[in-house]
Design a protein around this motif. Structure first.
Motif, PDB file in Angstrom:
ATOM      1  N   UNK A  32       0.817  -1.227   0.000  1.00  0.00           N
ATOM      2  CA  UNK A  32       0.000   0.000   0.000  1.00  0.00           C
ATOM      3  C   UNK A  32       0.849   1.275   0.000  1.00  0.00           C
ATOM      4  N   UNK A  33       1.985   1.252   0.708  1.00  0.00           N
ATOM      5  CA  UNK A  33       2.869   2.419   0.739  1.00  0.00           C
ATOM      6  C   UNK A  33       3.607   2.582  -0.587  1.00  0.00           C
ATOM      7  N   UNK A  34       3.931   1.459  -1.219  1.00  0.00           N
ATOM      8  CA  UNK A  34       4.586   1.506  -2.529  1.00  0.00           C
ATOM      9  C   UNK A  34       3.662   2.158  -3.555  1.00  0.00           C
ATOM     10  N   UNK A  35       2.409   1.721  -3.574  1.00  0.00           N
ATOM     11  CA  UNK A  35       1.428   2.283  -4.518  1.00  0.00           C
ATOM     12  C   UNK A  35       1.209   3.767  -4.230  1.00  0.00           C
ATOM     13  N   UNK A  36       1.074   4.105  -2.954  1.00  0.00           N
ATOM     14  CA  UNK A  36       0.875   5.511  -2.571  1.00  0.00           C
ATOM     15  C   UNK A  36       2.033   6.380  -3.057  1.00  0.00           C
ATOM     16  N   UNK A  37       3.255   5.897  -2.836  1.00  0.00           N
ATOM     17  CA  UNK A  37       4.433   6.656  -3.252  1.00  0.00           C
ATOM     18  C   UNK A  37       4.473   6.831  -4.767  1.00  0.00           C
ATOM     19  N   UNK A  38       4.183   5.759  -5.494  1.00  0.00           N
ATOM     20  CA  UNK A  38       4.243   5.816  -6.954  1.00  0.00           C
ATOM     21  C   UNK A  38       3.199   6.782  -7.507  1.00  0.00           C
ATOM     22  N   UNK A  39       1.975   6.701  -7.001  1.00  0.00           N
ATOM     23  CA  UNK A  39       0.895   7.570  -7.485  1.00  0.00           C
ATOM     24  C   UNK A  39       1.192   9.031  -7.165  1.00  0.00           C
ATOM     25  N   UNK A  40       1.624   9.307  -5.923  1.00  0.00           N
ATOM     26  CA  UNK A  40       1.905  10.687  -5.543  1.00  0.00           C
ATOM     27  C   UNK A  40       3.110  11.229  -6.308  1.00  0.00           C
ATOM     28  N   UNK A  41       4.113  10.382  -6.529  1.00  0.00           N
ATOM     29  CA  UNK A  41       5.287  10.821  -7.283  1.00  0.00           C
ATOM     30  C   UNK A  41       4.934  11.216  -8.705  1.00  0.00           C
ATOM     31  N   UNK A  42       4.127  10.391  -9.367  1.00  0.00           N
ATOM     32  CA  UNK A  42       3.691  10.702 -10.737  1.00  0.00           C
ATOM     33  C   UNK A  42       2.857  11.974 -10.749  1.00  0.00           C
ATOM     34  N   UNK A  43       1.959  12.106  -9.778  1.00  0.00           N
ATOM     35  CA  UNK A  43       1.115  13.301  -9.716  1.00  0.00           C
ATOM     36  C   UNK A  43       1.957  14.573  -9.571  1.00  0.00           C
ATOM     37  N   UNK A  44       2.944  14.547  -8.693  1.00  0.00           N
ATOM     38  CA  UNK A  44       3.771  15.737  -8.471  1.00  0.00           C
ATOM     39  C   UNK A  44       4.542  16.121  -9.731  1.00  0.00           C
ATOM     40  N   UNK A  45       5.104  15.124 -10.390  1.00  0.00           N
ATOM     41  CA  UNK A  45       5.870  15.405 -11.609  1.00  0.00           C
ATOM     42  C   UNK A  45       4.961  15.990 -12.684  1.00  0.00           C
ATOM     43  N   UNK A  46       3.776  15.407 -12.872  1.00  0.00           N
ATOM     44  CA  UNK A  46       2.824  15.909 -13.864  1.00  0.00           C
ATOM     45  C   UNK A  46       2.343  17.299 -13.482  1.00  0.00           C
ATOM     46  N   UNK A  47       2.020  17.501 -12.193  1.00  0.00           N
ATOM     47  CA  UNK A  47       1.484  18.787 -11.739  1.00  0.00           C
ATOM     48  C   UNK A  47       2.493  19.917 -11.930  1.00  0.00           C
ATOM     49  N   UNK A  48       3.760  19.629 -11.657  1.00  0.00           N
ATOM     50  CA  UNK A  48       4.795  20.659 -11.843  1.00  0.00           C
ATOM     51  C   UNK A  48       5.028  20.910 -13.327  1.00  0.00           C
ATOM     52  N   UNK A  49       5.072  19.825 -14.111  1.00  0.00           N
ATOM     53  CA  UNK A  49       5.289  19.948 -15.550  1.00  0.00           C
ATOM     54  C   UNK A  49       4.181  20.754 -16.212  1.00  0.00           C
ATOM     55  N   UNK A  50       2.930  20.541 -15.788  1.00  0.00           N
ATOM     56  CA  UNK A  50       1.770  21.241 -16.361  1.00  0.00           C
ATOM     57  C   UNK A  50       1.594  22.642 -15.793  1.00  0.00           C
ATOM     58  N   UNK A  51       2.362  22.969 -14.755  1.00  0.00           N
ATOM     59  CA  UNK A  51       2.238  24.287 -14.150  1.00  0.00           C
ATOM     60  C   UNK A  51       1.142  24.393 -13.120  1.00  0.00           C
ATOM     61  N   UNK A  52       0.564  23.262 -12.706  1.00  0.00           N
ATOM     62  CA  UNK A  52      -0.479  23.291 -11.675  1.00  0.00           C
ATOM     63  C   UNK A  52       0.100  23.615 -10.319  1.00  0.00           C
ATOM     64  N   UNK A  53       1.330  23.205 -10.085  1.00  0.00           N
ATOM     65  CA  UNK A  53       2.023  23.463  -8.827  1.00  0.00           C
ATOM     66  C   UNK A  53       3.399  24.061  -9.139  1.00  0.00           C
ATOM     67  N   UNK A  54       3.936  24.888  -8.232  1.00  0.00           N
ATOM     68  CA  UNK A  54       5.277  25.448  -8.459  1.00  0.00           C
ATOM     69  C   UNK A  54       6.328  24.367  -8.330  1.00  0.00           C
TER      70      UNK A  54
END
Length: 291
Positions: free
Chosen positions: A268-290
């Motif tokens: 469960x922690x592995x999945x959580x880390x993977x999903x959050x990691x992908x989200x952060x990279x996408x969010x920063x790349x798209x400009x949603x987050x600094x």
């Protein structure tokens, strides 16, 4: 949001209100003892909610809440380590297992002490590049992969009584990675212990006991730094309030994790880390987050 500094130290937490501090206290308490990185969550949650970044000094000082929780939960183990060490020294019986555990903890703490002192100016600096969300996202993915490999390839049969000094040193070196937001102190040490084929609950137990001196030293150092940063009475009140909330949350987190690992894996922690990691990279790349 602009970083708040005092004497070159990031002191953004002083501008937050008590509701925000309370929410961050709960998140800090829970995430500090789970293999998901409290430092990263102290950076991610404010960014998502549009709050001021509380700063790395706040995260480090709030680790004292985890110290209180670990001491409370493992009080019997701590008594046996201290008592066994005193008895071993007095009787010159250095085969005492509790003495060996004490030596292992001390040995494993040395690497992070050296690295922490060397990297302190970078870690606590305003706008530290290590606190960037893109960096955290990448680190999250790397740790998810490492933890997954440890689950897939290792046997998880050893107990803490079978730990050698070499094992302790390897886990201690892995703990150095926790200085980077997103790695997680408990995550790095737990992963290293799993790679050494320790049972999940035994790996977690050593991880928490190993964390005692590191957390205490880091927290005390941070309080010393903050004492010379002129944060004011309100800033200290915020810290005190956050510590109380985080301590309660941390105790329940450690209780839940130990019960969980007795029966289940870390997937469960592995999945959580993977999903959050992908989200952060996408969010920063798209400009949603600094970045």
């Amino acid at each position: 949001m602009a970083t708040l500094c005092s004497g070159g130290l990031d002191t953004g937490f002083a501008s937050l209100d008590y509701l925000q501090i309370g929410i961050l206290g709960v998140i800090q308490g829970v995430s500090e003892l789970l293999p998901i990185s409290s430092t990263a969550h102290m950076r991610i949650i404010p960014a998502l909610l549009g709050w001021q970044d509380p700063g790395s000094a706040f995260s480090a000082a709030m680790q004292m809440a985890a110290l209180a929780a670990v001491v409370s939960y493992f009080w019997r183990d701590i008594q046996q380590v201290v008592g066994g060490t005193v008895t071993a020294v007095r009787e010159k019986d250095y085969s005492n297992p509790w003495f060996k555990l004490a030596v292992a903890i001390i040995l494993a703490t040395i690497p992070i002490c050296i690295a922490g002192l060397a990297l302190a100016p970078l870690l606590n600096a305003c706008n530290s590049p290590l606190r960037g969300l893109m960096v955290i996202g990448g680190v999250y993915l790397v740790m998810a992969v490492l933890l997954a490999v440890s689950e897939l390839t290792c046997r998880h049969q050893r107990t803490m009584e079978q730990m050698r000094l070499r094992d302790a040193l390897i886990v201690g070196i892995a703990q150095v990675g926790a200085l980077i937001p997103g790695v997680s102190r408990s995550g790095s040490t737990l992963t290293a212990a799993l790679f050494l084929n320790f049972k999940r609950e035994e790996a977690a137990r050593f991880s928490f006991l190993l964390g005692l001196p590191a957390i205490a030293l880091a927290g005390l150092k941070e309080f010393w730094v903050l004492a010379h940063a002129n944060i004011g009475a309100e800033g200290w009140q915020h810290l005190a309030f956050g510590l109380v909330i985080a301590s309660i949350s941390a105790f329940f987190a450690i209780w839940g994790l130990m019960k969980f690992l007795e029966r289940f894996s870390t997937w469960p922690f592995i999945v959580y880390r993977a999903v959050l990691g992908v989200f952060l990279i996408v969010a920063v790349t798209k400009g949603w987050l600094p970045a």
